[in-house]
Design an enzyme around this catalytic site. Structure first.
Site, mmCIF file in Angstrom:
data_model
loop_
_atom_site.group_PDB
_atom_site.id
_atom_site.type_symbol
_atom_site.label_atom_id
_atom_site.label_comp_id
_atom_site.label_asym_id
_atom_site.label_seq_id
_atom_site.Cartn_x
_atom_site.Cartn_y
_atom_site.Cartn_z
ATOM 1 N N ARG A 20 58.299 32.482 16.551
ATOM 2 C CA ARG A 20 58.706 32.548 17.962
ATOM 3 C C ARG A 20 59.255 31.143 18.351
ATOM 4 N NH1 ARG A 20 55.583 36.565 22.124
ATOM 5 N NH2 ARG A 20 57.544 37.693 22.790
ATOM 6 N N GLU A 22 51.015 35.788 37.502
ATOM 7 C CA GLU A 22 52.632 35.852 37.433
ATOM 8 C C GLU A 22 52.835 37.201 38.048
ATOM 9 O OE1 GLU A 22 54.739 33.589 37.306
ATOM 10 O OE2 GLU A 22 55.884 35.083 38.120
ATOM 11 N N PHE A 23 53.709 37.332 38.909
ATOM 12 C CA PHE A 23 54.382 38.469 39.447
ATOM 13 C C PHE A 23 55.521 38.850 39.008
ATOM 14 C CE2 PHE A 23 51.252 36.901 42.708
ATOM 15 C CZ PHE A 23 50.206 38.278 42.474
ATOM 16 N N CYS A 50 52.177 46.223 31.044
ATOM 17 C CA CYS A 50 51.037 45.512 31.904
ATOM 18 C C CYS A 50 50.512 46.760 32.579
ATOM 19 C CB CYS A 50 51.776 44.636 32.719
ATOM 20 S SG CYS A 50 52.011 43.141 31.758
ATOM 21 N N LYS A 57 62.526 49.436 30.455
ATOM 22 C CA LYS A 57 63.280 49.517 31.832
ATOM 23 C C LYS A 57 64.656 48.659 31.394
ATOM 24 C CE LYS A 57 62.543 46.413 35.166
ATOM 25 N NZ LYS A 57 61.993 45.308 35.731
ATOM 26 N N ARG A 74 66.238 59.259 34.311
ATOM 27 C CA ARG A 74 66.260 58.084 35.593
ATOM 28 C C ARG A 74 67.288 58.550 36.677
ATOM 29 N NH1 ARG A 74 62.598 54.003 34.619
ATOM 30 N NH2 ARG A 74 62.500 53.743 32.378
HETATM 31 P P1 NAD Z 1 53.610 37.956 24.912
HETATM 32 O O1 NAD Z 1 52.946 38.876 23.970
HETATM 33 O O2 NAD Z 1 55.132 38.165 25.094
HETATM 34 O O3 NAD Z 1 53.198 36.412 24.808
HETATM 35 C C1 NAD Z 1 52.101 35.835 24.433
HETATM 36 C C2 NAD Z 1 52.111 34.897 23.319
HETATM 37 O O4 NAD Z 1 50.904 34.101 23.340
HETATM 38 C C3 NAD Z 1 52.485 35.266 22.174
HETATM 39 O O5 NAD Z 1 53.672 34.753 21.823
HETATM 40 C C4 NAD Z 1 51.218 35.006 21.189
HETATM 41 O O6 NAD Z 1 51.661 34.420 20.007
HETATM 42 C C5 NAD Z 1 50.705 33.655 21.950
HETATM 43 N N1 NAD Z 1 49.403 33.402 21.637
HETATM 44 C C6 NAD Z 1 48.210 34.124 21.703
HETATM 45 N N2 NAD Z 1 47.245 33.428 21.292
HETATM 46 C C7 NAD Z 1 47.535 32.128 21.243
HETATM 47 C C8 NAD Z 1 46.719 30.979 20.976
HETATM 48 N N3 NAD Z 1 45.399 31.069 20.845
HETATM 49 N N4 NAD Z 1 47.491 29.817 20.989
HETATM 50 C C9 NAD Z 1 48.849 29.733 21.328
HETATM 51 N N5 NAD Z 1 49.626 31.007 21.619
HETATM 52 C C10 NAD Z 1 48.806 32.109 21.559
HETATM 53 O O7 NAD Z 1 52.687 38.211 26.448
HETATM 54 P P2 NAD Z 1 53.578 38.394 27.774
HETATM 55 O O8 NAD Z 1 54.401 39.586 28.294
HETATM 56 O O9 NAD Z 1 54.066 36.891 28.145
HETATM 57 O O10 NAD Z 1 52.285 38.344 28.676
HETATM 58 C C11 NAD Z 1 51.363 37.418 28.624
HETATM 59 C C12 NAD Z 1 50.277 37.661 29.903
HETATM 60 O O11 NAD Z 1 50.850 37.430 31.072
HETATM 61 C C13 NAD Z 1 49.605 38.904 29.939
HETATM 62 O O12 NAD Z 1 48.032 38.734 30.294
HETATM 63 C C14 NAD Z 1 50.230 39.788 30.898
HETATM 64 O O13 NAD Z 1 49.566 40.856 31.296
HETATM 65 C C15 NAD Z 1 50.536 39.063 31.863
HETATM 66 N N6 NAD Z 1 52.095 39.245 32.555
HETATM 67 C C16 NAD Z 1 52.974 39.580 31.951
HETATM 68 C C17 NAD Z 1 54.374 39.979 32.551
HETATM 69 C C18 NAD Z 1 55.565 40.507 31.986
HETATM 70 O O14 NAD Z 1 56.534 40.669 32.418
HETATM 71 N N7 NAD Z 1 55.509 40.469 30.523
HETATM 72 C C19 NAD Z 1 54.340 39.815 33.799
HETATM 73 C C20 NAD Z 1 53.226 39.184 34.519
HETATM 74 C C21 NAD Z 1 51.948 38.921 33.878
HETATM 75 C C1 UGA Z 2 55.671 44.765 36.438
HETATM 76 C C2 UGA Z 2 55.384 44.330 38.032
HETATM 77 O O1 UGA Z 2 56.676 44.933 38.804
HETATM 78 C C3 UGA Z 2 55.550 43.091 38.161
HETATM 79 O O2 UGA Z 2 55.350 42.613 39.428
HETATM 80 C C4 UGA Z 2 54.210 42.325 37.186
HETATM 81 O O3 UGA Z 2 54.650 41.145 37.293
HETATM 82 C C5 UGA Z 2 54.561 42.844 35.837
HETATM 83 O O4 UGA Z 2 54.430 44.328 35.799
HETATM 84 C C6 UGA Z 2 53.189 42.445 34.993
HETATM 85 O O5 UGA Z 2 52.268 42.375 35.354
HETATM 86 O O6 UGA Z 2 53.479 42.693 33.786
HETATM 87 P P1 UGA Z 2 57.569 45.251 34.834
HETATM 88 O O7 UGA Z 2 56.617 46.143 34.091
HETATM 89 O O8 UGA Z 2 58.357 43.893 34.051
HETATM 90 O O9 UGA Z 2 56.909 44.277 36.090
HETATM 91 O O10 UGA Z 2 58.629 46.002 35.444
HETATM 92 P P2 UGA Z 2 58.834 47.029 36.787
HETATM 93 O O11 UGA Z 2 59.968 46.782 37.393
HETATM 94 O O12 UGA Z 2 57.681 47.039 37.693
HETATM 95 O O13 UGA Z 2 58.788 48.713 36.099
HETATM 96 C C7 UGA Z 2 57.884 48.984 35.410
HETATM 97 C C8 UGA Z 2 58.246 50.460 34.914
HETATM 98 O O14 UGA Z 2 58.327 51.404 36.134
HETATM 99 C C9 UGA Z 2 59.651 50.520 34.294
HETATM 100 O O15 UGA Z 2 59.104 51.629 33.209
HETATM 101 C C10 UGA Z 2 60.300 51.093 35.107
HETATM 102 O O16 UGA Z 2 61.159 51.865 34.730
HETATM 103 C C11 UGA Z 2 59.379 52.007 36.152
HETATM 104 N N1 UGA Z 2 59.724 52.176 37.440
HETATM 105 C C12 UGA Z 2 60.014 51.207 38.283
HETATM 106 C C13 UGA Z 2 60.131 53.502 37.968
HETATM 107 O O17 UGA Z 2 59.924 54.492 37.139
HETATM 108 N N2 UGA Z 2 60.378 53.649 39.036
HETATM 109 C C14 UGA Z 2 60.599 52.557 40.141
HETATM 110 O O18 UGA Z 2 61.051 52.959 41.006
HETATM 111 C C15 UGA Z 2 60.372 51.449 39.543
#
Ligand code: NAD
Ligand code: UGA
Length: 459
Positions: free
Chosen positions: A41, A160-161, A275, A338, A432
Site C-alpha cells: 500500500r 473523522e467525518f 462503517c 456509492k 437508486r
Molecule cells: P483502511 O482499512 O482503508 O486503512 C487502515 C490501514 O491501517 C490499513 O492500510 C492497514 O494495513 C493499516 N494498519 C492496520 N494495523 C496497522 C498497524 N499495526 N500498523 C500500521 N498500519 C496498520 O481503513 P479506513 O477506511 O481508512 O478506516 C480507518 C478507520 O477510520 C476506521 O476506524 C473507520 O471506521 C474510520 N473511518 C473511516 C471512514 C471512511 O470513509 N473509510 C470515514 C471515517 C472514519
Molecule cells: C459515512 C458518513 O457519511 C461519514 O460522515 C462518515 O465519516 C463515514 O460514513 C464513516 O464513518 O466511515 P460513507 O460511508 O463514505 O460516509 O458514505 P455516505 O455518503 O454516508 O453513504 C453511505 C451509504 O449510504 C452508501 O451506500 C450510500 O449510497 C447510501 N446512501 C446515502 C443512501 O442510500 N441514501 C442517501 O440518501 C445517502
C-alpha cells in the site's frame, strides 16, 4: 528544510491517506509522514496509481508528495521522530470469539499502541482518528503507561467525518472538527496543539472541543443518525410501491421541513460502506454491555431494515421477471457502495450478486472504478461472472439491468442503443432512482424504480 512540527499517521487507508494529504497541503510548515504495515500500500501511495480513488486526491498528493508529505514503511523511525501521532488503523467487526459479528476488533490499534509505547523516547500526543468504541482512550492510556519508561503521552479523540467520494471537499470545508481531550492541564495543552493544526484552514468556530468520551461517542452517534435516516426513508419504499405514492415526492415534502432538511433522503437498495453497519453494531454491542437492551434493539433494527431492503430488491427482480431468473442474463450497473469511489466494502452489490447467482443468473458487472475490488469480493464465484467496464458492451444480450451504484455516467447513457441490444422483454431495476423512468418506458423497457409504482408494458 526545517519543519515546525513532525506529524505522523499510522494507517495509510481511506482515512489516513486523504486526511494527512489535506494537513500537509494546508500546512507546508509541517512534515507529515504516513506509515502502514502493508508495504504494498505504501508503494502504491508513492506511485502514479494511488491505492484509492477519490476525486481531487491525485492532484493534491502529486503536488506535495516529497515536499512535506511522505509515505514510508519504517514505522519505528517515524514514531521516534513524531510529536503528534494520528492512529488511523482499521477497526473492523470481530469475526471470532466474544462479540463475533458485533464488537469492534481492537487488535490493530492495540498493536499500534504497544509499538508506540516500546519505541517512544519523548513526549507524544496520540490522536484517535479511527472510529473506536467509547472508552478506547482509557485502554490506550493504560497500555501506553504500562512500562517503566517515564515518557509522557496525551491521548486525544479526533474522529473523522469525511464521506468517501467527497473526502477532499469534506476535509477542506468540514462541517466541524471535533477534538476530545482529558480536562487536565496536559490534556488541554495537547488539545490546543491539535486545534492549532486545524486552525490553519478551518474557521475557529467549526473546531469543537469536548471531553474525550463525548467525542468518541459523538462519532458513533453521528453515523447511527445518518444510517437511521436512510433506513427511515427506505422503510417507506415498499409502502410507496404498493400504494401509488412516490418516494421522491414524499422525501421532497418531508425534507422541506427546515427541522429535518433535504439531505440524505435518497431511497436506495440500502446503505453500504465499511462503517455504517459496523459502527451501529458496535453501538448495539456497547448498549448490551451496559444492560441497555431496549436501546440496543432500537438501533439494531436500523441494520435489520437495511438488510431487508437489499433482500427486497432481489425479490422484486425475481417477481418481475416471472419468478425465474435461471439462465437469464442480468447486468449490474455499478458495484461500488456509492458513486465516486472504487470502495466496495459492505456494498449491497456483494449480497445482490451472490443472491442472483443462487438464482442461476448469468451475471455481468460493470463499474468505472470498482471492478478490481468486485473480482476480489466475489472470488468464490470466479468463472460465473463477467466483468466488463463498458456499460454498452456489458448490457448487450442481457434480459435486465439493475442499477446498484448512482454513478452519474449511467444517467447519461444512450438507452435507445442499449435497449436495441438487449433480450426482450427488457427490464430495468433502478435501485437508486437516477434514471428517467418515463423515457425508459417509452423506449420499451419495463421499469422498476425503488419506492415508485413500476412502469410495465404488460397487461
Ligand atoms: P483502511 O482499512 O482503508 O486503512 C487502515 C490501514 O491501517 C490499513 O492500510 C492497514 O494495513 C493499516 N494498519 C492496520 N494495523 C496497522 C498497524 N499495526 N500498523 C500500521 N498500519 C496498520 O481503513 P479506513 O477506511 O481508512 O478506516 C480507518 C478507520 O477510520 C476506521 O476506524 C473507520 O471506521 C474510520 N473511518 C473511516 C471512514 C471512511 O470513509 N473509510 C470515514 C471515517 C472514519
Ligand atoms: C459515512 C458518513 O457519511 C461519514 O460522515 C462518515 O465519516 C463515514 O460514513 C464513516 O464513518 O466511515 P460513507 O460511508 O463514505 O460516509 O458514505 P455516505 O455518503 O454516508 O453513504 C453511505 C451509504 O449510504 C452508501 O451506500 C450510500 O449510497 C447510501 N446512501 C446515502 C443512501 O442510500 N441514501 C442517501 O440518501 C445517502
Amino acid at each position: 528544510m526545517k519543519f515546525r512540527k513532525n506529524i505522523l499517521c499510522i494507517g495509510a487507508g481511506y482515512v489516513g491517506g486523504p486526511t494527512m494529504a489535506m494537513i500537509a497541503y494546508k500546512c507546508p510548515q509541517y512534515k507529515v509522514t504516513v506509515v502502514d504495515i502493508d508495504a504494498e500500500r505504501i508503494k502504491q501511495w508513492n506511485s502514479d496509481n494511488l491505492p484509492i480513488y477519490e476525486p481531487g486526491l491525485d492532484e493534491i498528493v502529486k503536488k506535495i508528495r516529497g515536499r512535506n508529505l511522505f509515505f514510508c514503511d519504517d514505522i519505528e523511525k517515524a514514531i521516534r521522530e513524531a510529536e503528534i501521532i494520528f492512529v488511523s488503523v482499521n477497526t473492523p467487526v470481530k469475526n471470532y470469539g466474544v462479540g463475533i459479528g458485533m464488537a469492534a476488533d481492537l487488535q490493530y490499534w492495540e498493536k499500534t499502541a504497544r509499538q508506540i509505547r516500546d519505541v517512544s523516547d519523548s513526549h507524544k500526543i496520540i490522536v484517535e482518528k479511527s472510529t473506536f468504541p467509547v472508552k478506547t482512550a482509557q485502554a490506550m492510556e493504560r497500555i501506553l503507561t504500562s512500562n517503566s519508561s517515564h515518557v509522557q503521552f496525551d491521548i486525544l479523540s479526533n474522529p473523522e467525518f469525511l464521506a468517501e467520494g467527497t473526502a477532499i471537499k469534506d476535509l477542506e470545508f468540514p462541517d466541524r472538527v471535533l477534538i476530545g481531550s482529558r480536562m487536565t492541564e496536559s490534556g488541554l495543552k495537547a488539545r490546543d496543539k491539535l486545534v492549532e493544526i486545524y486552525a490553519n484552514w478551518v474557521p475557529r468556530e467549526r473546531i469543537v472541543t469536548s471531553n474525550i468520551w463525548s467525542s468518541e461517542l459523538s462519532k458513533l452517534v453521528s453515523n447511527a443518525f445518518l444510517a437511521q435516516r436512510i433506513t427511515s426513508i427506505n422503510s417507506f419504499t415498499a409502502f410507496c410501491e404498493k400504494s401509488g405514492a412516490d418516494i421522491t415526492e414524499v422525501a421532497k415534502a418531508v425534507g422541506m421541513d427546515s427541522r429535518l432538511g433535504p439531505k440524505f433522503l435518497n431511497a436506495s437498495i440500502g446503505f453500504g460502506g465499511s462503517c455504517f453497519k459496523k459502527d451501529i453494531l458496535n453501538l448495539v454491542y456497547l448498549c448490551r454491555y451496559y444492560g441497555l437492551v431496549e436501546i440496543a434493539d432500537y438501533w439494531e433494527s436500523v441494520v435489520r431494515i437495511n438488510d431487508y431492503q437489499m433482500r427486497r430488491f432481489v425479490l422484486t427482480i425475481l417477481g418481475a421477471m416471472f419468478n425465474t431468473l435461471a439462465g437469464k442474463r442480468l447486468c449490474l450497473f455499478g458495484f461500488a457502495f456509492k458513486a465516486n469511489t472504487g470502495d466496495t466494502r459492505e456494498s449491497p452489490a456483494i449480497y445482490i450478486s451472490r443472491r442472483l447467482i443462487e438464482e442461476k443468473v448469468e451475471l455481468v458487472i460493470t463499474d468505472p472504478k470498482a471492478l478490481a475490488n468486485a473480482m476480489k469480493d466475489l472470488k468464490e464465484l470466479e468463472g460465473k461472472i463477467s466483468y466488463i467496464e463498458d456499460p454498452y458492451e456489458a448490457s448487450a444480450n442481457c434480459d435486465a439491468i439493475a442499477v446498484v451504484t448512482e454513478w452519474e455516467l449511467y444517467s447519461n447513457l444512450d438507452f435507445k442503443k442499449i435497449y436495441r441490444n438487449m433480450v426482450k422483454p427488457a427490464f430495468i431495476f433502478d435501485g437508486r432512482n437516477i434514471l428517467d423512468h418515463e423515457k425508459l418506458f417509452e423506449i420499451g423497457f419495463n421499469v422498476f424504480p425503488v419506492g415508485k409504482p413500476a412502469l410495465t408494458h404488460f397487461e
